[in-house]
Design a protein around this motif. Structure first.
Motif, PDB file in Angstrom:
ATOM      1  N   GLY A  91     -42.205   1.557  -7.142  1.00  0.00           N
ATOM      2  CA  GLY A  91     -40.903   1.897  -7.107  1.00  0.00           C
ATOM      3  C   GLY A  91     -39.809   0.857  -7.939  1.00  0.00           C
ATOM      4  N   LEU A  92     -39.035   0.154  -8.065  1.00  0.00           N
ATOM      5  CA  LEU A  92     -38.152  -0.597  -8.988  1.00  0.00           C
ATOM      6  C   LEU A  92     -38.716  -1.913  -8.695  1.00  0.00           C
ATOM      7  CD1 LEU A  92     -35.739  -1.586 -10.600  1.00  0.00           C
ATOM      8  CD2 LEU A  92     -34.162  -1.249  -8.819  1.00  0.00           C
ATOM      9  N   PHE A  93     -39.001  -2.474  -6.883  1.00  0.00           N
ATOM     10  CA  PHE A  93     -38.856  -4.069  -6.374  1.00  0.00           C
ATOM     11  C   PHE A  93     -40.730  -3.612  -6.457  1.00  0.00           C
ATOM     12  CE2 PHE A  93     -34.691  -2.712  -5.230  1.00  0.00           C
ATOM     13  CZ  PHE A  93     -34.133  -3.306  -6.653  1.00  0.00           C
ATOM     14  N   ASP A  94     -41.486  -2.577  -6.449  1.00  0.00           N
ATOM     15  CA  ASP A  94     -42.987  -2.770  -6.666  1.00  0.00           C
ATOM     16  C   ASP A  94     -43.548  -3.512  -7.448  1.00  0.00           C
ATOM     17  OD1 ASP A  94     -41.852  -1.174  -3.847  1.00  0.00           O
ATOM     18  OD2 ASP A  94     -42.531   0.859  -5.132  1.00  0.00           O
ATOM     19  N   GLY A  95     -44.443  -4.473  -6.833  1.00  0.00           N
ATOM     20  CA  GLY A  95     -45.005  -5.224  -7.996  1.00  0.00           C
ATOM     21  C   GLY A  95     -46.376  -5.766  -6.998  1.00  0.00           C
ATOM     22  N   SER A  96     -46.959  -6.809  -7.390  1.00  0.00           N
ATOM     23  CA  SER A  96     -48.248  -7.666  -6.765  1.00  0.00           C
ATOM     24  C   SER A  96     -48.137  -8.284  -5.737  1.00  0.00           C
ATOM     25  CB  SER A  96     -48.990  -8.652  -8.035  1.00  0.00           C
ATOM     26  OG  SER A  96     -47.990  -9.349  -8.649  1.00  0.00           O
ATOM     27  N   SER A 104     -43.374  -6.529 -11.094  1.00  0.00           N
ATOM     28  CA  SER A 104     -42.691  -5.306 -10.308  1.00  0.00           C
ATOM     29  C   SER A 104     -42.053  -4.955 -11.552  1.00  0.00           C
ATOM     30  CB  SER A 104     -41.479  -5.922  -9.084  1.00  0.00           C
ATOM     31  OG  SER A 104     -40.359  -7.240  -9.571  1.00  0.00           O
ATOM     32  N   THR A 105     -41.332  -4.356 -11.887  1.00  0.00           N
ATOM     33  CA  THR A 105     -40.228  -3.457 -12.753  1.00  0.00           C
ATOM     34  C   THR A 105     -38.647  -4.319 -12.763  1.00  0.00           C
ATOM     35  OG1 THR A 105     -40.683  -1.355 -12.086  1.00  0.00           O
ATOM     36  CG2 THR A 105     -38.152  -1.589 -13.512  1.00  0.00           C
ATOM     37  N   ALA A 106     -38.519  -4.401 -11.419  1.00  0.00           N
ATOM     38  CA  ALA A 106     -37.318  -5.700 -11.195  1.00  0.00           C
ATOM     39  C   ALA A 106     -37.384  -6.383 -12.204  1.00  0.00           C
ATOM     40  CB  ALA A 106     -37.189  -5.868  -9.822  1.00  0.00           C
ATOM     41  N   ALA A 130     -26.152   8.369  -1.991  1.00  0.00           N
ATOM     42  CA  ALA A 130     -25.179   7.443  -1.571  1.00  0.00           C
ATOM     43  C   ALA A 130     -25.688   6.196  -0.552  1.00  0.00           C
ATOM     44  CB  ALA A 130     -24.356   7.697  -0.648  1.00  0.00           C
ATOM     45  N   ALA A 131     -26.604   6.200   0.527  1.00  0.00           N
ATOM     46  CA  ALA A 131     -26.891   5.072   1.878  1.00  0.00           C
ATOM     47  C   ALA A 131     -28.256   5.137   0.638  1.00  0.00           C
ATOM     48  CB  ALA A 131     -27.157   5.659   2.502  1.00  0.00           C
ATOM     49  N   LEU A 132     -29.292   5.221   0.275  1.00  0.00           N
ATOM     50  CA  LEU A 132     -30.181   4.984  -1.067  1.00  0.00           C
ATOM     51  C   LEU A 132     -30.179   4.085  -1.726  1.00  0.00           C
ATOM     52  CD1 LEU A 132     -33.569   5.636  -1.088  1.00  0.00           C
ATOM     53  CD2 LEU A 132     -32.988   7.160  -2.221  1.00  0.00           C
ATOM     54  N   VAL A 133     -28.988   4.503  -2.718  1.00  0.00           N
ATOM     55  CA  VAL A 133     -29.343   4.141  -3.667  1.00  0.00           C
ATOM     56  C   VAL A 133     -28.032   2.558  -3.394  1.00  0.00           C
ATOM     57  CG1 VAL A 133     -27.514   3.886  -5.575  1.00  0.00           C
ATOM     58  CG2 VAL A 133     -28.431   6.135  -5.158  1.00  0.00           C
ATOM     59  N   HIS A 134     -27.020   2.553  -2.607  1.00  0.00           N
ATOM     60  CA  HIS A 134     -27.137   1.394  -2.290  1.00  0.00           C
ATOM     61  C   HIS A 134     -27.650   0.528  -2.038  1.00  0.00           C
ATOM     62  CE1 HIS A 134     -25.136  -1.811   0.743  1.00  0.00           C
ATOM     63  NE2 HIS A 134     -23.683  -1.180   0.019  1.00  0.00           N
ATOM     64  N   GLY A 135     -28.252   0.871  -1.111  1.00  0.00           N
ATOM     65  CA  GLY A 135     -29.905   0.083  -1.385  1.00  0.00           C
ATOM     66  C   GLY A 135     -30.119  -1.163  -2.079  1.00  0.00           C
ATOM     67  N   PHE A 136     -30.643  -0.331  -3.245  1.00  0.00           N
ATOM     68  CA  PHE A 136     -31.179  -0.600  -4.616  1.00  0.00           C
ATOM     69  C   PHE A 136     -30.479  -1.498  -5.101  1.00  0.00           C
ATOM     70  CE2 PHE A 136     -34.377   2.843  -3.483  1.00  0.00           C
ATOM     71  CZ  PHE A 136     -36.169   1.632  -4.181  1.00  0.00           C
ATOM     72  N   THR A 138     -28.054  -3.782  -4.453  1.00  0.00           N
ATOM     73  CA  THR A 138     -27.775  -4.423  -3.509  1.00  0.00           C
ATOM     74  C   THR A 138     -28.790  -5.481  -2.760  1.00  0.00           C
ATOM     75  OG1 THR A 138     -27.149  -3.703  -0.944  1.00  0.00           O
ATOM     76  CG2 THR A 138     -25.284  -3.592  -2.549  1.00  0.00           C
ATOM     77  N   PHE A 139     -29.639  -4.442  -3.302  1.00  0.00           N
ATOM     78  CA  PHE A 139     -31.315  -5.324  -2.544  1.00  0.00           C
ATOM     79  C   PHE A 139     -31.727  -7.122  -3.449  1.00  0.00           C
ATOM     80  CE2 PHE A 139     -36.298  -6.187  -2.560  1.00  0.00           C
ATOM     81  CZ  PHE A 139     -35.390  -6.392  -1.248  1.00  0.00           C
ATOM     82  N   ASP A 140     -31.381  -6.906  -5.123  1.00  0.00           N
ATOM     83  CA  ASP A 140     -31.489  -8.018  -5.600  1.00  0.00           C
ATOM     84  C   ASP A 140     -30.036  -8.173  -6.364  1.00  0.00           C
ATOM     85  OD1 ASP A 140     -31.802 -10.206  -7.323  1.00  0.00           O
ATOM     86  OD2 ASP A 140     -33.924  -9.471  -7.393  1.00  0.00           O
ATOM     87  N   PRO A 141     -28.880  -9.068  -6.725  1.00  0.00           N
ATOM     88  CA  PRO A 141     -27.762  -9.027  -7.420  1.00  0.00           C
ATOM     89  C   PRO A 141     -28.281  -9.617  -8.536  1.00  0.00           C
ATOM     90  CG  PRO A 141     -27.684 -10.878  -5.767  1.00  0.00           C
ATOM     91  CD  PRO A 141     -29.047  -9.958  -5.991  1.00  0.00           C
ATOM     92  N   ASP A 142     -29.144  -9.726  -8.820  1.00  0.00           N
ATOM     93  CA  ASP A 142     -29.871  -9.479 -10.509  1.00  0.00           C
ATOM     94  C   ASP A 142     -30.003  -8.591 -10.779  1.00  0.00           C
ATOM     95  OD1 ASP A 142     -28.762 -12.808 -10.600  1.00  0.00           O
ATOM     96  OD2 ASP A 142     -30.562 -13.448  -9.972  1.00  0.00           O
ATOM     97  N   VAL A 143     -30.219  -7.805 -10.290  1.00  0.00           N
ATOM     98  CA  VAL A 143     -31.223  -6.522 -11.044  1.00  0.00           C
ATOM     99  C   VAL A 143     -29.769  -5.485 -11.502  1.00  0.00           C
ATOM    100  CG1 VAL A 143     -32.247  -4.501 -10.582  1.00  0.00           C
ATOM    101  CG2 VAL A 143     -33.135  -6.427  -9.991  1.00  0.00           C
ATOM    102  N   ARG A 144     -29.554  -5.003 -12.036  1.00  0.00           N
ATOM    103  CA  ARG A 144     -28.063  -4.245 -12.338  1.00  0.00           C
ATOM    104  C   ARG A 144     -29.221  -2.799 -12.696  1.00  0.00           C
ATOM    105  NH1 ARG A 144     -25.152  -3.596 -17.925  1.00  0.00           N
ATOM    106  NH2 ARG A 144     -23.868  -1.386 -17.527  1.00  0.00           N
TER     107      ARG A 144
END
Length: 383
Positions: A91-96, A104-106, A130-136, A138-144
């Protein structure tokens, strides 16, 4: 700039490889020079990247490699491409780490300032998407999060529902979808997807994926998003791959490469050449003798799937053992170490004789298989 787009998923299995490979194939069919990348320590997905767009895929890894090396690797490979497509990992924010973006990908999205195309499995959702995409988003504002593609969508009507839900709630465009289709599915097994170079693999799957992307993804918008990436500053420190050492008598490195031994990073091959090595490829499966080399490099792969054939090639096993007995240097990792063991017990419980250099028996079992980063401490001196 260079133009670039990072394809990420909400989780493993969301469909990011399908979408990434489809985009690579579609743009290659349009005549674009596509440079593929893969986030993380992956040998398998890059094999499909290479088959889809005919260029060697490069790995970017925030855990194993420095930021400077990742940046240099990206810029060097991307500079002659029309478009770079980076496939994420998990997933986008999954890493070590569970509390940071390390590995992570992020992390790579931020380091490369790459717009993210988020792949969402929308098969059992409507407005909740929409709620799912909203969470992704806004989770990290530096990831566009630049756009969304939905996967496993069975009808145009369902896609319109999802598109309306997301675009009504967020300023993020939904630019396409992928339907479920067994014809372009890539089979999985214990280490992930099957490799692209395996016997019997259907190469036409890449054509099918590219055609599907042409039909249901707005490729013009994808290219616009890639070109919206900001300028990325050149690597100003020493590029680790810029200089090449010339040697009068280059070291000949024998590299095992066939369906049983196929896990190699392209950068490692480049580094060997840069250091003056001559690469000589051979097959422990099909060749009967070793080539004349100074060092053996036995990489990872699937010796457990080809154990019967490896065992049957007695002359090659004896040649490797004789090479070591004569003082030859062998570097082995993963499947290469398994090949050097005395025996390999496959998933069916059948034992197969291996080279016999290491006094160990390898036993394959699915219930204890785990994947992840590992750190080792060397407690004995190495020659």
């Amino acid at each position: 700039m260079p133009p670039r787009l990072l394809v990420a998923g909400t989780h493993s299995g969301a469909g990011k490889t399908t979408v990434a490979v489809a985009l690579m194939a579609a743009f290659a069919a349009r005549g674009r020079t596509v440079q593929p990348f893969k986030v993380g320590p992956d040998f398998i997905d890059p094999s499909h990247h290479r088959a889809a767009c005919w260029r060697e895929s490069r790995n970017l890894d925030g855990w194993m490699l420095t930021k400077a090396y990742n940046r240099a690797t990206f810029l060097r490979a991307a500079k002659r491409a029309d478009l770079s497509i980076i496939e994420g990992v998990m997933g986008l924010f999954d890493g070590s780490s569970a509390v940071s973006d390390a590995g992570s990908t992020a992390e790579q999205a931020k380091e490369l300032q790459a717009p993210v195309l988020l792949v969402v499995d929308g098969s059992a959702m409507s407005r909740s998407a929409a709620a799912l995409v909203h969470g992704f988003a806004t989770f990290d504002p530096d990831v566009r999060i630049a756009a969304v593609v939905f996967n496993r969508i069975r009808s145009e009507g369902h896609f319109r529902l999802l598109k309306e839900a997301v675009e009504n709630a967020l300023d993020i465009p939904v630019i396409g979808y992928f339907p479920p289709n067994d014809q372009f599915g890539i089979p999985e097994r214990h280490l992930g997807l099957v490799m692209a170079n395996e016997p019997g693999w259907r190469e036409q799957v890449y054509t099918l994926l590219g055609r599907q992307a042409e039909e249901t993804i707005d490729l013009g918008r994808v290219e616009e998003l890639a070109r919206s990436a900001p300028a990325l500053s050149d690597f100003t420190e020493h590029d680790p791959q810029e200089t090449e050492r010339a040697q009068a008598s280059p070291l000949r490195v024998g590299i095992a490469r066939d369906p049983a031994f196929c896990f190699y990073y392209a950068d490692n091959m480049d580094i060997l050449v840069r250091e003056g090595a001559e690469l000589v490829f051979f097959s422990p499966l099909f060749d009967r003798t070793l080539p004349a080399v100074d060092l053996l490099y036995l990489g990872g792969g699937y010796p457990e799937l080809y154990a019967r054939d490896l065992a049957a090639n007695v002359s090659m096993r004896e040649a490797v053992k004789a090479f070591a007995a004569a003082g030859g240097v062998i570097y082995a990792e993963c499947g290469g170490l398994m090949y050097l063991a005395e025996r390999l017990r496959d998933f069916d419980g059948v034992d197969h004789e291996m080279v016999g250099l290491l006094p160990i028996e390898v036993v394959m079992t699915l219930d204890r298989l785990t994947l992840g980063y590992r750190q080792l401490e060397v407690i004995l001196p190495c020659p």
